[in-house]
Design an enzyme around this catalytic site. Structure first.
Site, PDB file in Angstrom:
ATOM      1  N   CYS A   2       0.827  -1.204   0.000  1.00 48.94           N
ATOM      2  CA  CYS A   2       0.000   0.000   0.000  1.00 48.94           C
ATOM      3  C   CYS A   2       0.867   1.262   0.000  1.00 48.94           C
ATOM      4  O   CYS A   2       1.992   1.261   0.498  1.00 48.94           O
ATOM      5  CB  CYS A   2      -0.966   0.062   1.178  1.00 48.94           C
ATOM      6  SG  CYS A   2      -2.039  -1.378   1.328  1.00 48.94           S
ATOM      7  N   ARG A  27       3.330  -0.062  -5.019  1.00 47.23           N
ATOM      8  CA  ARG A  27       3.140  -0.644  -3.686  1.00 47.23           C
ATOM      9  C   ARG A  27       1.774  -1.300  -3.542  1.00 47.23           C
ATOM     10  O   ARG A  27       1.516  -2.004  -2.559  1.00 47.23           O
ATOM     11  CB  ARG A  27       3.302   0.438  -2.621  1.00 47.23           C
ATOM     12  CG  ARG A  27       4.684   1.056  -2.571  1.00 47.23           C
ATOM     13  CD  ARG A  27       4.762   2.131  -1.522  1.00 47.23           C
ATOM     14  NE  ARG A  27       4.602   1.592  -0.188  1.00 47.23           N
ATOM     15  CZ  ARG A  27       5.595   1.184   0.595  1.00 47.23           C
ATOM     16  NH1 ARG A  27       6.845   1.264   0.147  1.00 47.23           N
ATOM     17  NH2 ARG A  27       5.379   0.714   1.787  1.00 47.23           N
ATOM     18  N   TRP A  75      -3.187  -2.411  -1.618  1.00 50.13           N
ATOM     19  CA  TRP A  75      -2.975  -3.833  -1.905  1.00 50.13           C
ATOM     20  C   TRP A  75      -3.796  -4.574  -0.865  1.00 50.13           C
ATOM     21  O   TRP A  75      -3.519  -4.509   0.323  1.00 50.13           O
ATOM     22  CB  TRP A  75      -1.495  -4.173  -1.792  1.00 50.13           C
ATOM     23  CG  TRP A  75      -1.166  -5.578  -2.220  1.00 50.13           C
ATOM     24  CD1 TRP A  75      -0.900  -6.005  -3.478  1.00 50.13           C
ATOM     25  CD2 TRP A  75      -1.054  -6.727  -1.369  1.00 50.13           C
ATOM     26  NE1 TRP A  75      -0.640  -7.353  -3.477  1.00 50.13           N
ATOM     27  CE2 TRP A  75      -0.718  -7.830  -2.202  1.00 50.13           C
ATOM     28  CE3 TRP A  75      -1.200  -6.950   0.007  1.00 50.13           C
ATOM     29  CZ2 TRP A  75      -0.533  -9.117  -1.697  1.00 50.13           C
ATOM     30  CZ3 TRP A  75      -1.012  -8.228   0.503  1.00 50.13           C
ATOM     31  CH2 TRP A  75      -0.691  -9.282  -0.348  1.00 50.13           C
ATOM     32  N   ASN A 101      -1.614   1.667   6.307  1.00 48.96           N
ATOM     33  CA  ASN A 101      -0.845   0.577   5.720  1.00 48.96           C
ATOM     34  C   ASN A 101      -0.431  -0.333   6.862  1.00 48.96           C
ATOM     35  O   ASN A 101       0.062   0.129   7.882  1.00 48.96           O
ATOM     36  CB  ASN A 101       0.390   1.121   5.007  1.00 48.96           C
ATOM     37  CG  ASN A 101       1.186   0.026   4.315  1.00 48.96           C
ATOM     38  OD1 ASN A 101       0.679  -1.069   4.109  1.00 48.96           O
ATOM     39  ND2 ASN A 101       2.422   0.323   3.960  1.00 48.96           N
ATOM     40  N   GLY A 102      -0.627  -1.646   6.695  1.00 47.74           N
ATOM     41  CA  GLY A 102      -0.294  -2.597   7.741  1.00 47.74           C
ATOM     42  C   GLY A 102      -1.448  -3.545   8.006  1.00 47.74           C
ATOM     43  O   GLY A 102      -2.425  -3.597   7.247  1.00 47.74           O
ATOM     44  N   GLU A 497      16.184 -17.576  -9.829  1.00 45.57           N
ATOM     45  CA  GLU A 497      15.791 -16.189 -10.061  1.00 45.57           C
ATOM     46  C   GLU A 497      15.139 -16.023 -11.426  1.00 45.57           C
ATOM     47  O   GLU A 497      14.147 -15.291 -11.570  1.00 45.57           O
ATOM     48  CB  GLU A 497      17.010 -15.273  -9.919  1.00 45.57           C
ATOM     49  CG  GLU A 497      16.767 -13.803 -10.224  1.00 45.57           C
ATOM     50  CD  GLU A 497      15.722 -13.146  -9.343  1.00 45.57           C
ATOM     51  OE1 GLU A 497      15.289 -12.025  -9.689  1.00 45.57           O
ATOM     52  OE2 GLU A 497      15.324 -13.732  -8.316  1.00 45.57           O
ATOM     53  N   LYS A 501      11.311 -14.614 -12.023  1.00 43.86           N
ATOM     54  CA  LYS A 501      10.985 -13.468 -12.871  1.00 43.86           C
ATOM     55  C   LYS A 501       9.868 -13.812 -13.843  1.00 43.86           C
ATOM     56  O   LYS A 501       8.955 -13.023 -14.065  1.00 43.86           O
ATOM     57  CB  LYS A 501      12.235 -13.009 -13.649  1.00 43.86           C
ATOM     58  CG  LYS A 501      13.229 -12.238 -12.841  1.00 43.86           C
ATOM     59  CD  LYS A 501      12.702 -10.885 -12.473  1.00 43.86           C
ATOM     60  CE  LYS A 501      12.927 -10.443 -11.074  1.00 43.86           C
ATOM     61  NZ  LYS A 501      12.844 -11.236  -9.944  1.00 43.86           N
ATOM     62  N   GLU A 504       6.545 -14.142 -11.952  1.00 45.44           N
ATOM     63  CA  GLU A 504       6.051 -12.876 -11.419  1.00 45.44           C
ATOM     64  C   GLU A 504       5.317 -12.048 -12.464  1.00 45.44           C
ATOM     65  O   GLU A 504       4.257 -11.475 -12.180  1.00 45.44           O
ATOM     66  CB  GLU A 504       7.215 -12.038 -10.872  1.00 45.44           C
ATOM     67  CG  GLU A 504       7.739 -12.493  -9.537  1.00 45.44           C
ATOM     68  CD  GLU A 504       8.891 -11.631  -9.069  1.00 45.44           C
ATOM     69  OE1 GLU A 504       8.899 -11.224  -7.898  1.00 45.44           O
ATOM     70  OE2 GLU A 504       9.814 -11.358  -9.879  1.00 45.44           O
ATOM     71  N   HIS A 520      16.064 -36.402 -10.968  1.00 44.75           N
ATOM     72  CA  HIS A 520      15.495 -36.919  -9.730  1.00 44.75           C
ATOM     73  C   HIS A 520      14.036 -36.492  -9.562  1.00 44.75           C
ATOM     74  O   HIS A 520      13.549 -36.377  -8.435  1.00 44.75           O
ATOM     75  CB  HIS A 520      16.327 -36.457  -8.535  1.00 44.75           C
ATOM     76  CG  HIS A 520      17.716 -36.989  -8.536  1.00 44.75           C
ATOM     77  ND1 HIS A 520      18.025 -38.296  -8.236  1.00 44.75           N
ATOM     78  CD2 HIS A 520      18.898 -36.394  -8.854  1.00 44.75           C
ATOM     79  CE1 HIS A 520      19.324 -38.483  -8.347  1.00 44.75           C
ATOM     80  NE2 HIS A 520      19.890 -37.341  -8.716  1.00 44.75           N
ATOM     81  N   LYS A 619       5.360  -4.224  -4.457  1.00 46.94           N
ATOM     82  CA  LYS A 619       6.819  -4.127  -4.412  1.00 46.94           C
ATOM     83  C   LYS A 619       7.388  -4.457  -3.044  1.00 46.94           C
ATOM     84  O   LYS A 619       8.327  -5.226  -2.915  1.00 46.94           O
ATOM     85  CB  LYS A 619       7.240  -2.712  -4.827  1.00 46.94           C
ATOM     86  CG  LYS A 619       8.750  -2.495  -4.869  1.00 46.94           C
ATOM     87  CD  LYS A 619       9.388  -3.330  -5.958  1.00 46.94           C
ATOM     88  CE  LYS A 619      10.867  -3.055  -6.066  1.00 46.94           C
ATOM     89  NZ  LYS A 619      11.509  -3.954  -7.034  1.00 46.94           N
TER      90      LYS A 619
END
Length: 624
Positions: A2, A27, A75, A101-102, A497, A501, A504, A520, A619
């Site tokens: 947020c 955010r 968010w 926010n929180g 990584e 990406k 995401e 395996h 983010k």
């Protein structure tokens, strides 16, 4: 998560609020809203679901005028992204307006009590509980105000806010406006960032300093348990329990070009191409050729303390966790210190045996990651030395740790981390060199490492020239539903990584594995519609990875290979090859990450995805 903004001063509040929310949209972008107070103490609110531009369109039709205001981009945590759940929220008889926010963990308990007392809720959020609670506390504080409090500007408000905060369990970054006190905004934080902008006859509030670039170059970082009373021409900071505190004004290091697109189509693409410079910035002033070592000014530990370190824990989340894996390889090879990489979300609730010679590094781009902050606090509580690797000056993790290293990568606005990841790998390489030279690493070995580091920016610049080839390959495979990413040793974290990406920003299922682990289990996924991306530059496991490529090709799977320039052997097997400059193995993760970032970017574009604001993500993860 947020984004919060606030303004009080002489200009129209809506203009800053809207621009600030645009800059903070990374955010959270489920919904957005602003509240503005005019000179008659009337508070007007405009809220919309979806992106900031929908809010901008609504305000273009029905402007809100006033010189005091707060805003929020959301968010979703409690309640779906609807207009009624969007912030700002009001409390009582519209006497309090807030953005938050929180996460308030005891909101249901507080809500039940407030409902029993006649308060009516319009949303499913935990935030509305704070609004009604603040209205209740304000009513009680006003009724019981002493003669002294009545004469002090805003003393009753501060008392009411303190009473409100004392009943909350959880995290918050709060801005509050009051219908009957139109000349003030109050901000408070616990575990969720807030920064105050200071200018002549005006003040700003934001959850991220990037919102303030171009408006002021003077800022105040609010710390946990602090409350700021903000007017157009004054700023007073109070500790929730200890009374008024002196606040320090710092210089804002971000300029407007840092938060603009700069001619690029997306922030992610801009940040990918900024990596040569961000790597230079990570190294600047930290390499000493005379002693063949690295130098750090902010570790805040004596050489004797650092020399006594016999174990290192690297803790992080997401992309930063992948960088930590690279750091594990680097530190163990250069310094011969045992390293453990821990998910912060697990470490904070575990009780692992940690001896006194252990040093804990918390890695976070934002410096606000809730799980990482919780983990470092838990380690400190048990008496262990903690250091931070982060990109944001004044962040919670930077303040909490005993010392640390800033990345100096500049603002990273694209939700999918790119330049911060490679900068984290760079800083971990510098730390590995530093610890190595304190122990057994020779001068010649240190010089070889420094030379490889110095060459990195130009190598990455050359790797960026694969953009067109990545675009071509992306067009070939963009409709695939599954990808495998495979690498060994230093390039195993690179595989993880690369897969992250792709997940995401393109919403394609992708998995990263050590290449040898493919047989395996994951090899069962190989078929003609599942591309395997191999990171296979020259090195001592090159032949082993070649065998893994043979195994995929024998089962009809398409292969995309990241190889060194001039490598013709892989091209005989792979369906598509991306060539990058040949570098020392310990810096291969940085160079090899570049084409993987570009490949993900172009695949996401071809699938019509919003690469800067992928669905369900934000983010900075400031909530558990």
């Amino acid at each position: 998560m947020c984004g919060i903004v606030g303004y009080i001063g002489y200009r129209d509040a809506s203009d800053f609020l809207l621009e600030g929310l645009r800059r903070l949209e990374y955010r959270g972008y489920d919904s957005a809203g602003i509240a503005v107070a005019n000179d008659a103490s009337d508070v007007s609110i405009c809220k919309t679901t979806g992106r900031i531009e929908r809010l901008a369109s609504a305000l273009a039709t029905s402007p809100l005028e006033g010189r005091v205001g707060i805003g929020h981009t959301r968010w979703a945590t409690h309640g779906p992204p609807t207009e009624s759940n969007a912030h700002p929220h009001v409390g009582g008889d519209n006497v309090v307006t807030i953005c938050h926010n929180g996460v308030i963990e005891n909101f249901q308990e507080l809500k039940s009590r407030l409902e029993s007392e006649g308060y009516v809720f319009q949303s499913a959020t935990d935030t509305e509980v704070i609004a009604h609670l603040a209205a209740e506390c304000l009513e009680k504080a006003s009724a019981k105000a002493s003669t002294k409090e009545a004469k002090q500007p805003f003393a009753v408000l501060v008392k009411a806010v303190k009473a409100t905060l004392s009943q909350l369990r959880g995290t918050y970054g709060l801005v509050l406006m009051f219908r009957d006190y139109p000349g003030v905004i109050i901000a408070a934080r616990l575990g969720s960032p807030l920064v105050l902008g200071v200018a002549e006859d005006e003040h700003f509030v934001a959850s991220d300093a990037s919102a303030l670039a171009g408006y002021t170059d003077k800022i105040v970082y609010l710390s946990d348990h602090q409350i700021a009373v903000v007017t157009a021409d004054s700023l007073q900071v109070t500790h929730r329990d200890l009374g008024e505190v002196r606040h320090s004004i710092e210089s804002l290091q971000i300029s407007t070009p840092d938060v603009d697109l700069g001619g690029y189509s997306h922030y992610m693409l801009k940040e990918i191409f900024e990596q040569p410079e961000s790597l230079k910035n990570a190294m600047r002033g930290r390499l000493c050729e005379d002693d063949a070592t690295a130098m750090f000014g902010g570790l805040n530990l004596t050489p004797q303390q650092l020399g006594g370190v016999n174990r290192i824990i690297l803790t992080a989340c997401g992309t930063s966790w992948h960088a930590a894996l690279v750091g594990e390889y680097l530190i163990e090879e250069f310094a011969r210190i045992p390293v453990e990489v821990e998910y912060a979300s697990e470490l904070r609730y575990r009780n692992p045996p940690v001896d006194p010679g252990t040093l804990v590094f918390a890695i976070s781009q934002s410096g606000e990651t809730a799980d990482t902050l919780g983990a470092i606090r838990e380690m400190k509580r048990k008496g262990h030395r903690t250091l931070a690797i982060c990109n944001t000056v004044g962040s919670s993790i930077a303040q909490e740790a005993d010392g640390g290293v800033y990345l100096h990568a500049g603002p990273e606005i694209g939700v999918a981390s790119t330049k911060a990841y490679t900068s984290q790998c760079m800083v971990l390489g510098l730390l590995a060199l530093y610890f190595g030279r304190m122990r057994h690493l020779s001068f010649d070995a240190g010089t070889r490492i420094i030379n490889a580091f110095h060459a990195l920016p130009s190598k990455v610049r050359a790797a960026l020239q694969t953009d067109e080839e990545c675009k071509r390959i992306a067009a070939k495979y963009c409709n695939a539903n599954n990808f495998l990413y495979l690498g060994r040793q230093y390039n195993f974290p690179t595989a993880l990584e690369g897969a992250l990406k792709l997940k995401e920003i393109s919403y394609i299922h992708a998995e990263g594995y050590p290449a040898a682990e493919m047989k395996h289990g994951p090899i069962a996924l190989v078929d003609e519609s599942t591309p395997s991306v191999f990171i296979v530059p020259q090195g001592f496991v090159y032949e082993k990875v070649m065998s893994n490529i043979e195994e995929v090709k024998a089962r009809g799977g398409p292969v995309i290979a990241i190889v060194d320039h001039g490598d013709t052997r892989v091209a005989e097997l792979a369906d598509d090859v991306i060539s990058v400059p040949s570098v020392e193995e310990f810096v291969q993760p940085i160079v090899s990450a570049v084409p993987l970032q570009l490949l993900s970017y172009h695949i996401a574009l071809l699938r019509g995805c919003d690469v800067d604001k992928p669905r369900n993500l934000a983010k900075s993860v400031t909530v558990e």
